[in-house]
Motif scaffolding. Structure first.
Motif: not given
Ligand code: TPP
Ligand SMILES: O=C1C[C@@H](O)[C@H](O)[C@@H](O)C1=O
Ligand code: MG
Length: 644
Positions: A82-92
């Protein structure tokens, strides 16, 4: 049309802040926060957007992209999607590190939003640092690896593509039948490109998680089937928890006298002590559930994808008259095993069935079997709690493999603890509402069988992908979801060594987790598997390379896990006796920082086999007669298994 001039990344963050879900009339923010590890592929785009205008998103710093994404998966799983988190990463490499976690999310049907940076859409520069370059196709980047493990995948090569991409991302993230990892690849130049986004893209959006209603014809088929059956068994899968259907299932089982076994994802929907709860079912199920399953003439699978572990590789249900009835929101899963299907939400389907079965006065014909099976398991469980090592005449649960190693282990590690007595004591000592987390190794088997869940939703096992390293990252995600409860990660030495970086994040965030580390100096369950199937002990014990043989058959490696974690600021304990274990648990409860209890347990003292079989690939020919024997045994078992 009013517009807002923003970069792609700024627009994405603004959009995420406006997403809500509604379930059973209750509305809440959908995206709680974002885990980030910045590199050149995301710091000046998404990083800039988050610095300037995060809105209500909380921003966490991960240590390893796989670890942080696993924490995000665990968060969403504990929140029942019912609730989430996002995740950001660099490339490669940063992006590639998240691929495993994407797979974990998709295999378990748990929503997670992954935002890996990508190579330049403009190809200026070309190649950028960490770009692979496929000579035949320059459009392929590391992020294409996410296609195989995502439920929705997109690449934003122009800012305006963000709008349709994010609407579809939300569709999939909130779809109970087909949720999982959603990957939106963000070329690093596009992240910073400016566009006049229409204002309506940023309006508040409420995504309703609908309960799919069962059709009259599906119900009719189901009732026709049930009324012919005398000994049904229910399989309580993860869908029961996600649909919040536990109370209805409890009443249903009582009214119609139908027992249920639990899958790893379904366990703790209802407390273990409930009279109809047989406990874990399948390959790593217990005696009660597996004995009742053997005789059952109807299997009612609710919210389960019938993994091989759940069905004993389709060989568990041995009654020649057995039929299957499946209740699942996913048509895909509902079609398995040639079942009669109710494609619907678990709670609504159970409520509707309850009305129909009441009307015809249905009741199964079990008399004392359920109680007897539960009692027999209770006796066996007490035996497991009491298994104590003796220097002479000790037979471990997994006997005849490495019996000579036990004295060597005892001597080298100064411990004679058995795995089953340790689990029993931890189960007895931790708070009733504490949540335990696990994923891989021998522990999921022992816990599915042995763990007594005293409160609902206190058992959190990732067994859709059984990914080593989820345990500690997952515990952090669970703690973020339920900050007021104690959270215990159960990890083997192998899992700890594979990935425990988010232990540091738990310290950084002041989110206390407790690691119960069972060190048996090896990949214990795989050692069991190879030796059970005729092989020798090969590449699965943690031993030094032996200069005499040139092989890994030297002395046992002694690793001080407590010391490794102490270096991070974790409060640690070294445990070799039950007394030390009790003291450690009691002291760990008083701590405000994360803790780790380094427990040396004897190999081969985990639980073993209860009327079930696991189909694994075995060599069809070998110079070793034991392997040939194991192959024949497998072929015979296969004959008893359903074909589809
Ligand atoms: C990422 C990952 N790699 C490999 C495996 C295969 N595997 C399953 S259990 C296991 C060994 C686990 O060892 P440990 O954590 O020490 O647990 P034990 O079986 O000794 O209790 C391995 C290698 C896996 N499940 N996940
Ligand atoms: O190969 C495996 C065997 C299982 O016993 C274990 O729990 C799981 O992690 C796995 O990958
Ligand atoms: Mg181990």
């Amino acid at each position: 049309m009013k517009t807002i001039r923003l970069t792609t990344a700024q627009a994405l963050i603004k959009f995420l802040n406006q997403q809500y879900i509604e379930f059973d009339g209750k509305k809440q923010k959908f995206v709680k926060g974002i885990f980030a590890i910045f590199g050149h592929g995301n710091v000046l785009g998404l990083g800039q957007a988050l610095e300037e205008g995060p809105g209500e998103l909380e921003i966490y710093q991960g240590r390893n992209e796989q670890g942080m994404a696993h924490a995000a998966v665990a968060f969403a799983k504990q929140k029942h999607r019912k609730q989430i988190m996002a995740c950001t990463s660099s490339i490669g490499p940063g992006a590639a590190n998240m691929v495993t976690a994407a797979a974990t999310a998709s295999a378990n049907n748990i929503p997670v939003l992954l935002l890996p940076g990508d190579t330049f859409a403009t190809r200026q520069p070309d190649p950028v640092l960490q770009q692979i370059e496929h000579y035949h196709d320059l459009t392929i980047s590391t992020n294409d690896a996410f296609r195989a493990v995502s439920k929705y995948w997109d690449r934003i090569s122009r800012p305006e593509q963000l709008m349709t991409a994010m609407i579809h991302a939300m569709r999939v993230l909130t779809d109970p039948a087909d949720t999982g990892a959603v990957t939106i690849a963000l070329p690093q130049d596009v992240q910073g490109e400016v566009y006049d986004f229409p204002e309506y893209f940023f309006k508040e959006r409420v995504h309703r998680i609908e309960r799919r209603v069962p059709t009259a014809s599906d119900l009719k088929d189901a009732v026709e089937l049930i009324k012919r059956k005398k000994k049904p068994i229910i399989i309580c899968g993860g869908g029961v928890r996600y649909s919040e259907a536990a109370d209805v299932l409890k009443r249903f089982s009582e009214k119609f006298n139908i027992p249920y076994g639990e899958t790893q994802a379904g366990k703790s929907a209802i407390e273990s002590t409930h009279a109809y709860n047989l406990g874990g079912i399948g390959v790593i199920g217990n005696l009660a559930a597996n004995l009742i399953a053997k005789e059952a003439d109807l299997v009612i699978g609710i919210g389960t994808r019938y993994s091989d572990f759940t069905t004993g590789s389709k060989q568990l249900f041995q009654n020649p008259e057995v039929d299957f009835l499946t209740i699942n929101v996913s048509e895909y899963h509902a079609y398995k095993l040639d079942a009669v299907k109710i494609v619907a939400d678990a709670k609504l389907a159970l409520l509707a069935l309850e009305r129909e079965l009441e009307a015809i006065g249905y009741r199964s014909s079990y008399t004392s079997e359920i109680e007897a099976a539960k009692d027999a398991w209770k006796t066996e469980l007490n035996r497991l709690y009491e298994i104590r090592y003796k220097e002479k005449g000790f037979t471990p649960e997994v006997a005849g493999h490495l019996d000579e190693v036990l004295p060597e282990f005892h001597e080298s590690f100064g411990s004679c603890l058995t795995q089953t007595e340790v689990i029993g004591l931890v189960n007895q000592l931790i708070d009733e509402d504490a949540i335990i987390v696990g994923a891989a190794g021998s522990l999921p088997g022992d816990l599915q069988r042995m763990w007594v869940s005293r409160k609902s939703n206190t058992y959190h096992m990732e067994y859709g992908y059984s990914c080593m390293g989820y345990e500690i990252s997952g515990a952090l995600g669970v703690k973020m979801a339920e900050p007021d409860k104690e959270v215990y990660a159960f990890a083997g030495d192998g899992s700890y060594l594979m990935l425990h970086s988010e232990l540091v994040t738990s310290i950084q965030e002041g989110k206390k987790i407790n690691v119960i580390l069972l060190d048996n100096a090896g990949f214990g369950c795989i050692n069991n598997l190879q030796m059970e199937n005729g092989m020798g002990s090969f590449g699965t014990e943690f031993r030094y390379r032996n200069p005499e043989t040139g092989r890994l058959d030297g002395e046992l490696m002694k690793i001080d896990f407590a010391q490794s974690a102490a270096g991070y600021g974790v409060k640690t304990y070294k445990v070799h006796t039950l007394k030390e274990l009790k003291e450690a648990i009691e002291d760990a409860k008083k701590q405000t920082v994360s803790t780790l209890i380094d427990i040396k347990v004897l190999p081969k003292t985990m639980t073993h086999g209860y009327e079930s079989w696991w189909h694994v690939g075995i060599a069809g020919t070998s110079n070793n007669p034991k392997v040939n024997e194991a192959y024949l045994k497998k072929e015979n078992n296969l004959k008893k298994a359903r074909k589809y």
